[in-house]
Write a protein that holds these residues in place. Structure first.
Motif, PDB file in Angstrom:
ATOM      1  N   LYS A 236      -6.190 -32.463  81.869  1.00 46.95           N
ATOM      2  CA  LYS A 236      -7.604 -32.694  82.158  1.00 46.95           C
ATOM      3  C   LYS A 236      -8.006 -31.792  83.318  1.00 46.95           C
ATOM      4  CE  LYS A 236     -10.777 -36.555  82.647  1.00 46.95           C
ATOM      5  NZ  LYS A 236     -10.889 -37.991  82.795  1.00 46.95           N
ATOM      6  N   ARG A 237      -9.013 -30.957  83.091  1.00 45.39           N
ATOM      7  CA  ARG A 237      -9.419 -29.980  84.091  1.00 45.39           C
ATOM      8  C   ARG A 237     -10.151 -30.613  85.266  1.00 45.39           C
ATOM      9  NH1 ARG A 237     -13.295 -24.743  83.313  1.00 45.39           N
ATOM     10  NH2 ARG A 237     -13.175 -24.125  85.462  1.00 45.39           N
ATOM     11  N   PHE A 238     -10.984 -31.599  84.990  1.00 42.17           N
ATOM     12  CA  PHE A 238     -11.777 -32.235  86.026  1.00 42.17           C
ATOM     13  C   PHE A 238     -11.286 -33.653  86.263  1.00 42.17           C
ATOM     14  CE2 PHE A 238     -14.658 -29.113  84.101  1.00 42.17           C
ATOM     15  CZ  PHE A 238     -15.001 -28.386  85.222  1.00 42.17           C
ATOM     16  N   LEU A 239     -11.591 -34.174  87.435  1.00 42.08           N
ATOM     17  CA  LEU A 239     -11.249 -35.549  87.758  1.00 42.08           C
ATOM     18  C   LEU A 239     -11.996 -36.498  86.829  1.00 42.08           C
ATOM     19  CD1 LEU A 239      -9.730 -37.425  89.679  1.00 42.08           C
ATOM     20  CD2 LEU A 239     -11.693 -37.327  91.212  1.00 42.08           C
ATOM     21  N   PHE A 240     -13.268 -36.212  86.587  1.00 41.80           N
ATOM     22  CA  PHE A 240     -14.092 -36.995  85.676  1.00 41.80           C
ATOM     23  C   PHE A 240     -14.825 -36.040  84.744  1.00 41.80           C
ATOM     24  CE2 PHE A 240     -13.927 -39.558  89.572  1.00 41.80           C
ATOM     25  CZ  PHE A 240     -13.416 -40.732  89.061  1.00 41.80           C
ATOM     26  N   THR A 241     -15.040 -36.453  83.516  1.00 45.17           N
ATOM     27  CA  THR A 241     -15.833 -35.646  82.597  1.00 45.17           C
ATOM     28  C   THR A 241     -17.306 -35.777  82.969  1.00 45.17           C
ATOM     29  OG1 THR A 241     -16.188 -37.434  81.014  1.00 45.17           O
ATOM     30  CG2 THR A 241     -14.188 -36.080  80.725  1.00 45.17           C
ATOM     31  N   ALA A 242     -18.131 -34.887  82.437  1.00 43.58           N
ATOM     32  CA  ALA A 242     -19.572 -34.980  82.684  1.00 43.58           C
ATOM     33  C   ALA A 242     -20.102 -36.320  82.203  1.00 43.58           C
ATOM     34  CB  ALA A 242     -20.297 -33.820  82.003  1.00 43.58           C
ATOM     35  N   GLY A 243     -19.608 -36.793  81.073  1.00 45.33           N
ATOM     36  CA  GLY A 243     -20.036 -38.091  80.553  1.00 45.33           C
ATOM     37  C   GLY A 243     -19.656 -39.234  81.475  1.00 45.33           C
ATOM     38  N   GLU A 244     -18.463 -39.155  82.070  1.00 54.19           N
ATOM     39  CA  GLU A 244     -18.039 -40.197  83.006  1.00 54.19           C
ATOM     40  C   GLU A 244     -18.888 -40.159  84.281  1.00 54.19           C
ATOM     41  OE1 GLU A 244     -13.306 -40.573  81.845  1.00 54.19           O
ATOM     42  OE2 GLU A 244     -13.958 -38.919  83.124  1.00 54.19           O
ATOM     43  N   ARG A 245     -19.232 -38.960  84.739  1.00 54.29           N
ATOM     44  CA  ARG A 245     -20.104 -38.854  85.913  1.00 54.29           C
ATOM     45  C   ARG A 245     -21.496 -39.379  85.588  1.00 54.29           C
ATOM     46  NH1 ARG A 245     -17.303 -34.061  85.961  1.00 54.29           N
ATOM     47  NH2 ARG A 245     -19.066 -32.782  85.317  1.00 54.29           N
ATOM     48  N   LEU A 246     -21.972 -39.089  84.384  1.00 53.18           N
ATOM     49  CA  LEU A 246     -23.272 -39.577  83.949  1.00 53.18           C
ATOM     50  C   LEU A 246     -23.280 -41.102  83.905  1.00 53.18           C
ATOM     51  CD1 LEU A 246     -25.940 -38.340  83.005  1.00 53.18           C
ATOM     52  CD2 LEU A 246     -25.068 -38.440  80.674  1.00 53.18           C
TER      53      LEU A 246
ATOM     54  N   TRP B 131     -17.398 -39.010  73.013  1.00 55.53           N
ATOM     55  CA  TRP B 131     -17.433 -38.704  71.580  1.00 55.53           C
ATOM     56  C   TRP B 131     -18.246 -37.445  71.295  1.00 55.53           C
ATOM     57  CZ3 TRP B 131     -19.093 -44.392  71.019  1.00 55.53           C
ATOM     58  CH2 TRP B 131     -17.979 -45.227  71.204  1.00 55.53           C
ATOM     59  N   GLN B 132     -19.110 -37.080  72.221  1.00 55.82           N
ATOM     60  CA  GLN B 132     -19.879 -35.840  72.134  1.00 55.82           C
ATOM     61  C   GLN B 132     -19.897 -35.201  73.510  1.00 55.82           C
ATOM     62  OE1 GLN B 132     -23.754 -37.256  70.723  1.00 55.82           O
ATOM     63  NE2 GLN B 132     -23.397 -36.202  68.785  1.00 55.82           N
ATOM     64  N   LYS B 133     -19.992 -33.885  73.540  1.00 52.76           N
ATOM     65  CA  LYS B 133     -20.119 -33.168  74.804  1.00 52.76           C
ATOM     66  C   LYS B 133     -21.603 -33.024  75.143  1.00 52.76           C
ATOM     67  CE  LYS B 133     -15.856 -30.603  74.582  1.00 52.76           C
ATOM     68  NZ  LYS B 133     -15.134 -31.054  75.730  1.00 52.76           N
TER      69      LYS B 133
ATOM     70  N   ASP C  62     -26.530 -27.999  76.827  1.00 52.45           N
ATOM     71  CA  ASP C  62     -27.346 -27.452  77.917  1.00 52.45           C
ATOM     72  C   ASP C  62     -28.623 -28.250  78.131  1.00 52.45           C
ATOM     73  OD1 ASP C  62     -25.472 -25.494  78.363  1.00 52.45           O
ATOM     74  OD2 ASP C  62     -26.575 -23.915  77.315  1.00 52.45           O
ATOM     75  N   GLU C  63     -29.281 -28.647  77.036  1.00 52.12           N
ATOM     76  CA  GLU C  63     -30.541 -29.384  77.201  1.00 52.12           C
ATOM     77  C   GLU C  63     -30.316 -30.766  77.808  1.00 52.12           C
ATOM     78  OE1 GLU C  63     -29.454 -29.870  72.766  1.00 52.12           O
ATOM     79  OE2 GLU C  63     -29.645 -28.160  74.103  1.00 52.12           O
ATOM     80  N   ASP C  64     -29.135 -31.366  77.561  1.00 52.75           N
ATOM     81  CA  ASP C  64     -28.815 -32.653  78.184  1.00 52.75           C
ATOM     82  C   ASP C  64     -28.659 -32.482  79.692  1.00 52.75           C
ATOM     83  OD1 ASP C  64     -28.650 -33.896  75.615  1.00 52.75           O
ATOM     84  OD2 ASP C  64     -26.568 -33.213  75.434  1.00 52.75           O
ATOM     85  N   PHE C  65     -27.912 -31.434  80.093  1.00 48.62           N
ATOM     86  CA  PHE C  65     -27.747 -31.159  81.515  1.00 48.62           C
ATOM     87  C   PHE C  65     -29.099 -30.889  82.158  1.00 48.62           C
ATOM     88  CE2 PHE C  65     -23.302 -30.087  80.398  1.00 48.62           C
ATOM     89  CZ  PHE C  65     -22.654 -30.837  81.362  1.00 48.62           C
ATOM     90  N   GLU C  66     -29.941 -30.120  81.475  1.00 46.04           N
ATOM     91  CA  GLU C  66     -31.261 -29.792  82.014  1.00 46.04           C
ATOM     92  C   GLU C  66     -32.089 -31.050  82.237  1.00 46.04           C
ATOM     93  OE1 GLU C  66     -35.193 -27.329  80.615  1.00 46.04           O
ATOM     94  OE2 GLU C  66     -33.243 -26.620  79.943  1.00 46.04           O
ATOM     95  N   LYS C  67     -32.071 -31.956  81.286  1.00 43.08           N
ATOM     96  CA  LYS C  67     -32.849 -33.190  81.409  1.00 43.08           C
ATOM     97  C   LYS C  67     -32.351 -34.050  82.566  1.00 43.08           C
ATOM     98  CE  LYS C  67     -34.083 -33.430  76.532  1.00 43.08           C
ATOM     99  NZ  LYS C  67     -33.857 -34.114  75.258  1.00 43.08           N
TER     100      LYS C  67
END
Length: 132
Positions: free
Chosen positions: A4-14, A46-48, A51-56
């Motif tokens: 695992k590259r990051f401590l938390f995934t973007a989804g976990e941080r979200l 289940w999904q990554k 870009d538009e999700d990050f932008e929002k």
């Protein structure tokens, strides 16, 4: 075994940000403009995020955009948040409980505290009042 590259995934941080705000998934999804099912899929891995999700998300939580996007630091420049006071309070609470988020931001914990003293005082008042 996948490293695992990051401590938390973007989804976990979200999910962490949403839970700290005390918002349900549908309420958070409405605030950021992502469909609740998509948000659920992102949070559960289940999904990554696209870009538009990050932008929002990052446009609503600018101070935390680098942290949400790639576990980067909380931005050192004070930004006018476009979210409700409760969201700003949650963001300050997040850094208060996790000061390591400031590690590579170039701002000291003391400077950050002075910028957010009013919210920190309010958080302290809330914790002193069991009914609050």
């Amino acid at each position: 075994m996948t490293k695992k590259r990051f401590l938390f995934t973007a989804g976990e941080r979200l999910r962490g940000l949403r839970e700290l705000m005390g918002l349900s998934r549908p309420a958070f999804a409405e605030i950021v403009g992502i469909k609740p099912k998509r948000l659920e899929n992102i949070e559960n891995g289940w999904q990554k995020m696209h870009d538009e999700d990050f932008e929002k998300v990052c446009s609503m939580f600018e101070e935390f955009s680098r942290w949400i996007a790639y576990e980067g630091p909380v931005d050192r420049q004070p930004l006018e948040l476009k979210v409700a006071d409760s969201a700003q309070k949650a963001a300050v609470y997040l850094v208060k409980c996790n000061p390591e988020l400031l590690k590579s931001s170039g701002i000291s914990l003391e400077d950050w505290k002075s910028r957010h003293q009013a919210v920190l005082d309010e958080l302290n008042d809330d914790s002193a009042d069991p009914a609050g």
